[in-house]
Design a protein around this motif. Structure first.
Motif, short mmCIF file in Angstrom:
data_model
loop_
_atom_site.label_atom_id
_atom_site.label_comp_id
_atom_site.label_asym_id
_atom_site.label_seq_id
_atom_site.Cartn_x
_atom_site.Cartn_y
_atom_site.Cartn_z
N SER A 16 0.84 -1.20 0.00
CA SER A 16 0.00 0.00 0.00
C SER A 16 0.87 1.24 0.00
CB SER A 16 -0.92 0.01 1.22
OG SER A 16 -0.23 0.47 2.37
N PHE A 17 0.27 2.37 -0.37
CA PHE A 17 0.99 3.64 -0.27
C PHE A 17 0.56 4.43 0.96
CE2 PHE A 17 -2.81 4.74 -2.72
CZ PHE A 17 -3.20 5.97 -2.21
N THR A 18 -0.51 4.03 1.61
CA THR A 18 -1.00 4.74 2.79
C THR A 18 -0.38 4.22 4.08
OG1 THR A 18 -2.89 3.25 2.85
CG2 THR A 18 -3.20 5.37 1.75
N ALA A 19 0.17 3.01 4.06
CA ALA A 19 0.78 2.44 5.27
C ALA A 19 2.12 1.80 4.94
CB ALA A 19 -0.16 1.40 5.89
N ALA A 20 2.78 2.29 3.90
CA ALA A 20 4.05 1.70 3.47
C ALA A 20 5.07 1.73 4.60
CB ALA A 20 4.59 2.45 2.26
N GLY A 21 5.68 0.57 4.85
CA GLY A 21 6.70 0.46 5.89
C GLY A 21 6.17 0.26 7.28
#
Length: 538
Positions: free
Chosen positions: A89-94
């Motif tokens: 995802s790009f909203t919770a990356a990492g």
């Protein structure tokens, strides 16, 4: 209460537990010649499982979580470790990922690798058959007559069939039944089944977070055994007390045998406290579900009171707990059905026993004859097996993808476009997009839900998307495309900004891209007959 016909059920030298039975197995004054032989009991068990299972084994719809669960299992197999951070995802990356269903993913991925959609269907079929088998064993312990057990199955199993899917929750539904079976065997003095409890919970803690329910069931049941309740006529002493206490501690310790250790309990607490505002199975039961809710609650309790089974309180307590949980969230309905039906058959079996002993049921004795029961079960099994085998021969077996629920053609179109990696979308589209567009495309949200995303953020996002306010939650500059249901309230607000336009539309989904598009592409209808994972991933 201790019945006068209680008897020892353990061999000499074994710890002493005296069981009164759950209204049938140990104290059923059946008329002479009415008892079924061992071969007959085995045949009845097999036939009952077949009748209860066959109507639900041919095919099943794909759950929104299935795509990402299989992908996760493939990663674990390839990498040899459980992913601990998000890169889908790009909203919770990492961010940290607590995947409490990691072993489910491995099982699903292995089945898919070996047999594709049919392999996944086999796993689901095994879970369903295992659950029905456990229910038949639990029912049969409480009432010995196959036709009465069949009646319970016909009432209970159709509702289970709508919930038992190719998803991690199905393991919890099946395992709770087998914990009940194991506890029944322990009450009957079969002490080797004590070892089954830690083993079941160790497996359960790695396939689904619902293991906490199993732990509560084991803990409460063992405690009631220690004080001489829950179907045990004599309070355990000495060695048997030590065995029960040791089993309880071992079962608790077994749940810690997971990649996250005790932190898994923190995740479960967060999951249960989350609002889940737009996830239907987490919403309170309404409408057509309410009559069934009250039937599953009131009928067992009334029968329990009529039978005066005060010492058989363990499953009654679990029924009340799951009834409360079900009223808050529909996903617990299956568990309420399991506990309610077993309480009902236990109390009903006791009332039947008393009625037969008093002669009040004499006119109905012919209905309980073993030959009539076995003959009826054979006829039903054959009647159900014919359409099942016919469907299998015609290639109807498999895990199906409902084309009205998933953006099949929209995803295929988007895959051919040169669009940036960040895709905002509906929750139930996330897993499908991860499978067909990942790993290059990153999603805003997917079915991993609070195992991955902050619970307050995801609740806010889903509610805003439902109300057309998603731009208040997402950073617009990070979004490269939107893929939304065709009737989404979010489409019009996006177009109203002048910065977004519908670039693709079909009867199921739309794709919204930045800039002005004069005429959107009108996509074709998705194929009617699809098998998991869908056409672009085949």
């Amino acid at each position: 209460m201790i019945e006068s016909d209680s008897r020892e059920v353990t061999p000499p030298g074994s710890p002493r537990i005296i069981a009164t039975g759950e209204s049938g197995e140990l104290a059923d004054p059946a008329p002479r010649g009415d008892a079924m032989s061992r071969a007959g009991r085995i045949a009845a068990l097999v036939l009952l499982v077949a009748v209860g299972s066959l109507p639900f084994l041919l095919n099943v719809g794909a759950d929104p979580d299935l795509w990402w669960q299989v992908r996760t299992g493939e990663r674990i197999i390839d990498e040899g470790s459980v992913p601990r951070v998000d890169d889908w995802s790009f909203t919770a990356a990492g961010e940290e990922w607590t995947n409490h269903e990691w072993l489910t993913g491995v099982i699903f991925a292995t089945a898919f690798d070996l047999g594709g959609s049919t392999g996944l269907l086999v796993v689901r079929g095994l879970l369903f058959v295992a659950m029905v088998t456990g229910l038949v064993l639990a029912y049969s312990r409480r009432v010995k007559h196959p036709l009465l057990v069949l009646l319970l199955l016909l009432v209970t199993v159709p509702i289970l069939g709508t919930f038992i899917n190719v998803r991690a929750h199905s393991f919890s539904y099946t395992l709770v039944v087998w914990v009940i079976v194991a506890l029944d065997r322990i009450r009957d003095g079969h002490w080797r089944w004590l070892a089954a409890l830690p083993a079941l919970l160790a497996f359960w803690a790695n396939v689904h977070g619902g293991f906490v329910l199993g732990l509560a069931l084991v803990g409460s049941s063992l405690f009631l055994m220690l004080i001489g309740w829950d179907g045990i006529a004599a309070r355990p002493v000495g060695r048997e007390r030590r065995l029960i206490v040791a089993t309880g501690l071992a079962t608790l310790a077994a749940t810690l045998l997971n990649p996250f250790g005790p932190w898994l309990y923190v995740y479960v607490a967060d999951e249960l406290s989350a609002q889940h505002v737009q996830v239907s199975e987490w919403q309170p039961i309404t409408g057509d579900q309410l009559p069934y809710f009250w039937i599953y609650l009131i009928v067992p309790l009334v029968l329990w009171l009529l039978a005066r089974r005060w010492r058989h309180i363990g499953l009654v307590a679990m029924l009340l707990v799951t009834a409360y949980s079900t009223y808050q969230a529909a996903r617990f309905f299956v568990l309420m059905g399991v506990f309610g039906s077993i309480v009902a058959v236990g109390a009903g079996g006791e009332l039947v026993r008393r009625g037969r002993a008093s002669g009040r049921l004499h006119r109905y004795e012919r209905l309980l004859e073993p030959r009539l029961a076995l003959g009826s079960l054979v006829v039903l099994t054959v009647a159900l097996a014919i359409p099942f085998l016919g469907g299998a021969v015609r290639g109807q077996a498999g895990v199906t993808v409902d084309r009205s629920l998933y953006p099949v053609e929209a995803t295929a179109w988007l895959a051919d476009q040169e669009v940036g990696p960040n895709l905002a979308l509906a929750l139930h589209y996330g897993g499908y997009a991860i499978w067909h567009l990942g790993p290059e495309t990153k999603v805003a949200v997917d079915g991993r839900n609070v195992t991955m995303y902050d619970s307050k953020w995801i609740d806010g996002y889903l509610l805003a998307l439902e109300e057309g306010r998603a731009l208040e939650v997402l950073d617009e500059s990070e979004v490269d495309a939107w893929m939304l249901p065709a009737d989404s309230a979010q489409i019009a607000p996006l177009e109203a900004t002048g910065r977004w336009s519908v670039a693709y539309r079909d009867e199921v989904a739309v794709v919204v891209l930045p800039g002005r598009v004069a005429t959107p592409v009108i996509g074709p209808s998705a194929p009617r007959d699809m098998r998991f994972p869908g056409p672009t991933g085949s």
